[in-house]
Design an enzyme around this catalytic site. Structure first.
Site, mmCIF file in Angstrom:
data_model
loop_
_atom_site.group_PDB
_atom_site.id
_atom_site.type_symbol
_atom_site.label_atom_id
_atom_site.label_comp_id
_atom_site.label_asym_id
_atom_site.label_seq_id
_atom_site.Cartn_x
_atom_site.Cartn_y
_atom_site.Cartn_z
ATOM 1 N N ARG A 1 -9.857 -11.841 2.372
ATOM 2 C CA ARG A 1 -10.705 -12.906 1.833
ATOM 3 C C ARG A 1 -9.998 -14.257 1.895
ATOM 4 O O ARG A 1 -10.641 -15.296 2.012
ATOM 5 C CB ARG A 1 -11.129 -12.541 0.397
ATOM 6 C CG ARG A 1 -9.976 -12.398 -0.567
ATOM 7 C CD ARG A 1 -10.348 -11.626 -1.822
ATOM 8 N NE ARG A 1 -10.528 -10.191 -1.570
ATOM 9 C CZ ARG A 1 -10.936 -9.310 -2.478
ATOM 10 N NH1 ARG A 1 -11.200 -9.710 -3.713
ATOM 11 N NH2 ARG A 1 -11.078 -8.041 -2.160
ATOM 12 N N LYS B 1 0.855 -1.188 0.000
ATOM 13 C CA LYS B 1 0.000 0.000 0.000
ATOM 14 C C LYS B 1 0.886 1.231 0.000
ATOM 15 O O LYS B 1 2.079 1.147 0.264
ATOM 16 C CB LYS B 1 -0.858 0.027 1.273
ATOM 17 C CG LYS B 1 -1.984 -0.973 1.324
ATOM 18 C CD LYS B 1 -2.767 -0.817 2.611
ATOM 19 C CE LYS B 1 -3.828 -1.876 2.773
ATOM 20 N NZ LYS B 1 -4.917 -1.827 1.760
HETATM 21 N N1 BES Z 1 -7.840 -4.051 4.653
HETATM 22 C C1 BES Z 1 -8.017 -3.659 3.315
HETATM 23 C C2 BES Z 1 -9.315 -2.904 3.085
HETATM 24 C C3 BES Z 1 -9.407 -1.557 3.721
HETATM 25 C C4 BES Z 1 -9.078 -0.429 3.020
HETATM 26 C C5 BES Z 1 -9.871 -1.427 5.003
HETATM 27 C C6 BES Z 1 -9.175 0.801 3.589
HETATM 28 C C7 BES Z 1 -9.978 -0.194 5.578
HETATM 29 C C8 BES Z 1 -9.634 0.920 4.878
HETATM 30 C C9 BES Z 1 -8.031 -4.866 2.411
HETATM 31 O O1 BES Z 1 -7.219 -5.908 2.812
HETATM 32 C C10 BES Z 1 -7.555 -4.423 1.080
HETATM 33 O O2 BES Z 1 -6.447 -4.020 0.983
HETATM 34 N N2 BES Z 1 -8.417 -4.513 0.084
HETATM 35 C C11 BES Z 1 -8.083 -4.110 -1.233
HETATM 36 C C12 BES Z 1 -8.653 -5.131 -2.169
HETATM 37 C C13 BES Z 1 -8.172 -4.962 -3.582
HETATM 38 C C14 BES Z 1 -6.706 -5.251 -3.681
HETATM 39 C C15 BES Z 1 -8.958 -5.887 -4.461
HETATM 40 C C16 BES Z 1 -8.679 -2.739 -1.477
HETATM 41 O O3 BES Z 1 -9.805 -2.475 -1.027
HETATM 42 O O4 BES Z 1 -8.004 -1.916 -2.077
HETATM 43 MN MN MN Z 2 -5.242 -5.645 2.155
#
Ligand code: BES
Ligand code: MN
Ligand code: ZN
Length: 494
Positions: free
Chosen positions: A349, A275
């Site tokens: 997931r 990230k």
């Molecule tokens: N934990 C994150 C989702 C999240 C994002 C929670 C912002 C709280 C605030 C999750 O693991 C994630 O990174 N999801 C990705 C999925 C994508 C790669 C398909 C996302 O939402 O960007």
């Molecule tokens: Mn994630």
């Protein structure tokens, strides 16, 4: 911590007494008998109409019972609802804090009881008070002590018979609000203090206190269970994964078996699919689903809910490392199916899939999972609702309705079969991300491949788990969203 007690008007020595008034009913008549005719200025020209949210603070002539009365308008009887009352009580606390007062009494009289039960009134007053008094300042070496907080709340009842009901409601509300605050405590801890092992230790301690059997599966047991998903996500971190199982069985013959599953990513950096900047900063709250799930089970036990409630929490960190799982890896899940990992940041997931698969052994009637699964849910709803998906209309409807009642809003999204196409992989049974948008739906669709043949609901709480600005009842930081929803769901379940 705040205390909520109950008393009759005669024995109460109140500074400020809140009295609710219906629209069109005279404030005078809404007062407890003992105070009627003693609230000064009542007969002044200004009329108090009882419109919803209207407030008027007045002095009391004979101050042996109360020094001041705060009249609060309830509005029209026909338009009244529990959630309206909830926000009114919220307003009242805000107003009281604005006056820099830390104690307040509420008069819960007969007329209020005609539209909201005395029990519900008391429970809302008590819950709100405890949620508002939450503070996470354990890492501040200099504690602020100039902020005013609600310290003591007294619920005043005109009838001795009601006191028992009110006390019961207070006890119940206290259990539930404390569960919310305990979950907040875990979520607010920084990731260096809340590793999977720390999480497990804390929950085991709290579970022991309320005598809920809680089992911690460590690495060898996780390997034995062939949880390839959890192992893959965890493999980049020095902090080993844990799979936590809380198992509450009622003493009476159980009615239903409910499995609650919560995402427990103690820190989500995205892994190799790292990230960036600001996205990284609050990823300690990626275990909110797990914390909510744990403290819901413990509250269920304290409330002696007549259902068997099992909490399943896969815990690990998602960090980049030479040993971390990579985009392109194909992993074999506990269910036996294979997943091509195209984005290591879609890790929630993957660990949930193994936990959902694990839930099958309990032959549950209902499975509900809670997870901060996708950033996309914020795009959908801002911070106003969590997303609700699943395979069972009735389950989803009842969750949504209860969410509305307790003020934790859920809104449904579809799980049409076509979304599965986007998860097709050339090399494995499926991939962990789609590339055609609908992030929240695709995340849930992925999970649907791993659920046992039961009624299942998935709640994506990424939008509501972290409070950015701070609201009167949700201090900045962890909201604990989901505990009240799930506990009230269990309480209402036949
Ligand atoms: N934990 C994150 C989702 C999240 C994002 C929670 C912002 C709280 C605030 C999750 O693991 C994630 O990174 N999801 C990705 C999925 C994508 C790669 C398909 C996302 O939402 O960007
Ligand atoms: Mn994630
Ligand atoms: Zn995550």
């Amino acid at each position: 911590m705040i205390s909520v007690t109950t008393t009759t008007i005669a024995s109460s020595k109140n500074d400020t007494l809140v009295v609710f008034v219906w629209e069109g009913v005279s404030p005078e008549k809404s007062l407890p008998k003992a105070l009627q005719g003693k609230a000064t200025e009542l007969c002044s020209n200004e009329l108090f109409t009882g419109k919803r949210g209207e407030k008027r603070l007045m002095c009391v002539a004979d101050s042996s019972l109360a020094k001041k009365v705060l009249f609060v308008g309830l509005g029209n009887k026909r338009e009244f609802s529990l959630s309206l009352f909830r926000s009114l009580v919220g307003d009242v606390y805000k107003y009281i804090l604005g006056l820099k007062l830390s104690t307040v009494s509420f008069f819960v009289g007969e007329s209020l009881g005609t539209h909201v039960s005395i029990h519900d009134c008391a429970s809302i007053i008590a819950t709100k008070a405890r949620l508002a008094s939450y503070l996470f300042d354990k890492y501040k070496t200099k504690k602020k002590n100039d902020t005013v907080r609600i310290k003591k709340v007294v619920i005043v009842s005109p009838r001795a018979q009601s006191i028992k009901i009110i006390q019961l409601a207070i006890n119940r509300a206290t259990i539930i609000a404390d569960a919310v605050n305990n979950a907040r405590d875990l979520i607010n801890e920084p990731p260096n203090k809340m590793t999977p092992q720390d999480f497990a230790r804390r929950v085991l301690r709290d579970a022991r206190r309320v005598r809920v059997p809680c089992k911690q599966l460590d690495l060898p047991a996780i390997i034995k269970e062939k949880m390839g998903g959890l192992l893959a996500v965890a493999q980049g971190s020095n902090n080993k994964p844990v799979f936590l199982i809380l198992h509450y069985k009622p003493t009476q013959k159980k009615k239903k078996t409910i499995c609650l599953v919560g995402k427990g990513i103690c820190f989500d950096s995205g892994g190799i699919s790292l990230k960036s900047g600001s996205d990284l900063m609050c990823m300690k709250y990626d275990m909110a689903g797990g914390a909510v799930c744990a403290y819901t089970v413990l509250a269920a036990a304290q409330l002696k809910i007549p259902h068997e409630v099992i909490g399943l929490i896969p815990l690990c960190e998602n960090v980049p490392d030479g040993t971390a799982y990579r985009p392109g890896d194909i992993i074999t899940m506990a269910s036996g199916s294979t997943v091509e990992v195209l984005n290591t940041d879609a890790e929630g997931r993957i660990i949930l899939a193994d936990a959902l698969n694990f839930s099958a052994r309990y032959k549950p009637d209902v499975v509900v999972d809670m997870a901060t699964l996708t950033g996309a849910v914020k795009v959908c709803f801002g911070d106003k609702a969590a997303a609700l998906l699943g395979n069972n209309e009735r389950l989803m409807m009842s969750l949504q309705q209860i969410g509305e009642e307790v003020g934790e809003r859920l809104w449904p999204l579809p799980l049409w079969e076509e979304y599965q196409d986007d998860l097709k992989s050339d090399a494995a049974d499926m991939k962990n991300v789609g590339f055609k948008g609908a992030g929240t739906i695709c995340g849930a669709k992925f999970l649907s491949n791993f659920i046992p043949k039961t009624a299942w609901a998935h709640i994506d709480i990424a939008s509501v788990s972290w409070e950015e600005e701070g609201k009167p009842f949700i201090p900045k930081g962890a909201s604990g969203f989901g505990v009240r929803l799930l506990v009230h769901y269990l309480l209402a379940l036949k």
